[in-house]
Design an enzyme around this catalytic site. Structure first.
Site, PDB file in Angstrom:
ATOM      1  N   PRO A   1       0.813  -1.219   0.000  1.00  0.00           N
ATOM      2  CA  PRO A   1       0.000   0.000   0.000  1.00  0.00           C
ATOM      3  C   PRO A   1       0.844   1.267   0.000  1.00  0.00           C
ATOM      4  O   PRO A   1       1.855   1.365   0.701  1.00  0.00           O
ATOM      5  CB  PRO A   1      -0.815  -0.126   1.291  1.00  0.00           C
ATOM      6  CG  PRO A   1      -0.981  -1.594   1.457  1.00  0.00           C
ATOM      7  CD  PRO A   1       0.339  -2.185   1.009  1.00  0.00           C
ATOM      8  N   CYS A   2       0.408   2.226  -0.810  1.00  0.00           N
ATOM      9  CA  CYS A   2       1.220   3.410  -1.059  1.00  0.00           C
ATOM     10  C   CYS A   2       0.709   4.648  -0.341  1.00  0.00           C
ATOM     11  O   CYS A   2       1.266   5.728  -0.515  1.00  0.00           O
ATOM     12  CB  CYS A   2       1.256   3.691  -2.567  1.00  0.00           C
ATOM     13  SG  CYS A   2      -0.386   4.028  -3.272  1.00  0.00           S
ATOM     14  N   ASN A   3      -0.328   4.531   0.485  1.00  0.00           N
ATOM     15  CA  ASN A   3      -0.953   5.711   1.081  1.00  0.00           C
ATOM     16  C   ASN A   3       0.053   6.654   1.735  1.00  0.00           C
ATOM     17  O   ASN A   3      -0.057   7.873   1.626  1.00  0.00           O
ATOM     18  CB  ASN A   3      -1.986   5.282   2.124  1.00  0.00           C
ATOM     19  CG  ASN A   3      -2.994   4.312   1.572  1.00  0.00           C
ATOM     20  OD1 ASN A   3      -2.626   3.285   1.028  1.00  0.00           O
ATOM     21  ND2 ASN A   3      -4.276   4.617   1.702  1.00  0.00           N
ATOM     22  N   ASP A   4       1.013   6.121   2.446  1.00  0.00           N
ATOM     23  CA  ASP A   4       1.950   6.966   3.168  1.00  0.00           C
ATOM     24  C   ASP A   4       3.131   7.426   2.323  1.00  0.00           C
ATOM     25  O   ASP A   4       3.995   8.145   2.810  1.00  0.00           O
ATOM     26  CB  ASP A   4       2.472   6.234   4.412  1.00  0.00           C
ATOM     27  CG  ASP A   4       1.414   6.135   5.498  1.00  0.00           C
ATOM     28  OD1 ASP A   4       0.580   7.059   5.588  1.00  0.00           O
ATOM     29  OD2 ASP A   4       1.405   5.137   6.233  1.00  0.00           O
ATOM     30  N   PHE A   5       3.180   7.024   1.061  1.00  0.00           N
ATOM     31  CA  PHE A   5       4.253   7.459   0.187  1.00  0.00           C
ATOM     32  C   PHE A   5       3.755   8.335  -0.968  1.00  0.00           C
ATOM     33  O   PHE A   5       4.541   8.910  -1.706  1.00  0.00           O
ATOM     34  CB  PHE A   5       4.995   6.255  -0.413  1.00  0.00           C
ATOM     35  CG  PHE A   5       5.596   5.360   0.620  1.00  0.00           C
ATOM     36  CD1 PHE A   5       6.545   5.847   1.502  1.00  0.00           C
ATOM     37  CD2 PHE A   5       5.227   4.027   0.716  1.00  0.00           C
ATOM     38  CE1 PHE A   5       7.117   5.020   2.455  1.00  0.00           C
ATOM     39  CE2 PHE A   5       5.787   3.195   1.667  1.00  0.00           C
ATOM     40  CZ  PHE A   5       6.740   3.694   2.541  1.00  0.00           C
TER      41      PHE A   5
END
Length: 374
Positions: A87-91
């Site tokens: 998951p890429c939410n924090d990037f």
């Protein structure tokens, strides 16, 4: 001289599988010089996503569970290859960009733990382009360091990290993603990033991508547009959004803070689509260049290069999320083909990975130090 491995069938496991963009790409690439990819298992936390995967890859073991609660040893199983689009939410450049400290940032570690347990011959990890700048570049280097030393007691993995611009590979979408290919150190083959040169003349226009969708294809429901939205779209030209268009005062958006460029942005018929996303409220659904409406989910799937017979499960908003979070099928296919050609000893038009310079130097392991001291 190109080294060649015996023809084989690679058992593929997937963490954070999504609806199957990576899986479909692997399926389409399978069969090069007797090298095949067989789906062993897949995991995702979202129920509808898992139902979509099951519908399109029948017979594959699909686990609907948060990766943080998985028993890697008992619930998965032996694999020869691993794919994980953690998951890429924090990037993401759109999100809060908490990076390695965020709740989603550390999830790459579960991919590394699967590699530790099953030591696959190769893996592909995927994330957003913003990853390379998260935490001033520390997050990406931390992830690269962990992955090149993964594999338990094995010698680790050679990494080939590259920022792929998928519109350069025939995908009708400006979607930029980092893919890290890892090949186990004890396997004598050398991966090259597939060159975009063979696709330089490909028609990647949005207009071509959306032509000829058959009537039998599912997920063609239109979004109900309010009168205000229709009136706003009438004043927005192709390529413009709600903040760059010359809108009458009554149709302007009163948005505090950042003005996201994709809000009510129209496509340009002759150009690739901007990035299809899986989240966001009103104004983020991607808008037709001529008709005063958002795209249908099937049109979004076309831009993500899913075949028309790919079946999505769940409600309209759930399907939109699944499509937006997926890896473009054709982009995945091209990378999987390059991996299979690498193992088959087939030469192809390749380039050096453009992020290779960011790989940290190998750590000196205890056993290496002991050997040196001896």
């Amino acid at each position: 001289m190109v080294n060649k491995q015996p023809a084989q069938t690679f058992r593929l496991g997937e963490l954070f599988s999504g609806p199957g963009g990576i899986a479909k790409g692997a399926q389409l690439a399978s069969g090069i010089a007797g090298n095949f990819i067989a789906h062993a298992w897949a995991t995702d936390y979202d129920k509808d996503t898992c139902e979509t995967y099951r519908a399109n890859f029948k017979g594959t073991k699909v686990i609907n569970q948060d990766v943080r609660t998985l028993d890697i040893k008992k619930q998965l199983g032996p694999i020869d290859a691993l794919a994980f689009g953690f998951p890429c939410n924090d990037f993401s450049v759109v999100g809060e960009r908490k990076g390695i400290e965020g709740s989603f940032g550390p999830l790459y570690e579960y991919g590394a733990r699967v590699i530790d347990e099953y030591t696959p011959k190769w893996f592909i990890a995927e994330n957003v382009g913003g990853l390379r700048n998260s935490n001033d570049g520390l997050a990406f280097k931390t992830i690269l360091d962990r992955l090149q030393h993964a594999g338990g007691k094995m010698d680790g993995y050679r990494l080939y990290p590259h920022l792929y611009k998928f519109e350069e590979y025939g995908v009708p979408q400006r979607r930029h993603r980092i893919l890290i290919v890892g090949i186990r150190d004890d396997i004598d083959v050398e991966f090259m990033v597939p060159s975009p040169e063979p696709y330089k003349d490909a028609d990647v226009s949005a207009e071509t991508a959306l032509k000829g969708i058959p009537g039998w294809a599912t997920n063609q429901e239109h979004t109900r547009q309010s009168k205000a939205v229709v009136e706003r779209l009438k004043h927005i030209k192709p390529g413009e959004n709600a903040f760059t268009a010359d809108l009458p005062l009554g149709l302007q958006l009163n948005v505090a803070g950042a003005k996201i460029s994709q809000i009510y942005k129209r496509l340009e018929a002759e150009k690739p689509s901007y990035t299809i996303t899986g989240s966001g409220g009103g104004g983020t659904h991607v808008y037709h260049w001529e008709e005063h409406r958002a795209l249908t989910n099937r049109e979004r799937a076309r831009i993500q290069t899913f075949p028309d017979d790919f079946e999505f499960k769940g409600g309209k908003e759930s399907v939109r999320k699944q499509i937006g979070m997926a890896v473009p099928v054709e982009g995945a296919r091209i990378v999987f083909e390059a991996v299979l050609k690498t193992f088959a000893g087939i030469e192809y038009d390749g380039i050096e990975p453009n992020l290779h310079h960011l790989i940290p130097p190998r750590r000196v392991e205890a056993k290496e130090m002991s050997a040196t001291l001896a």
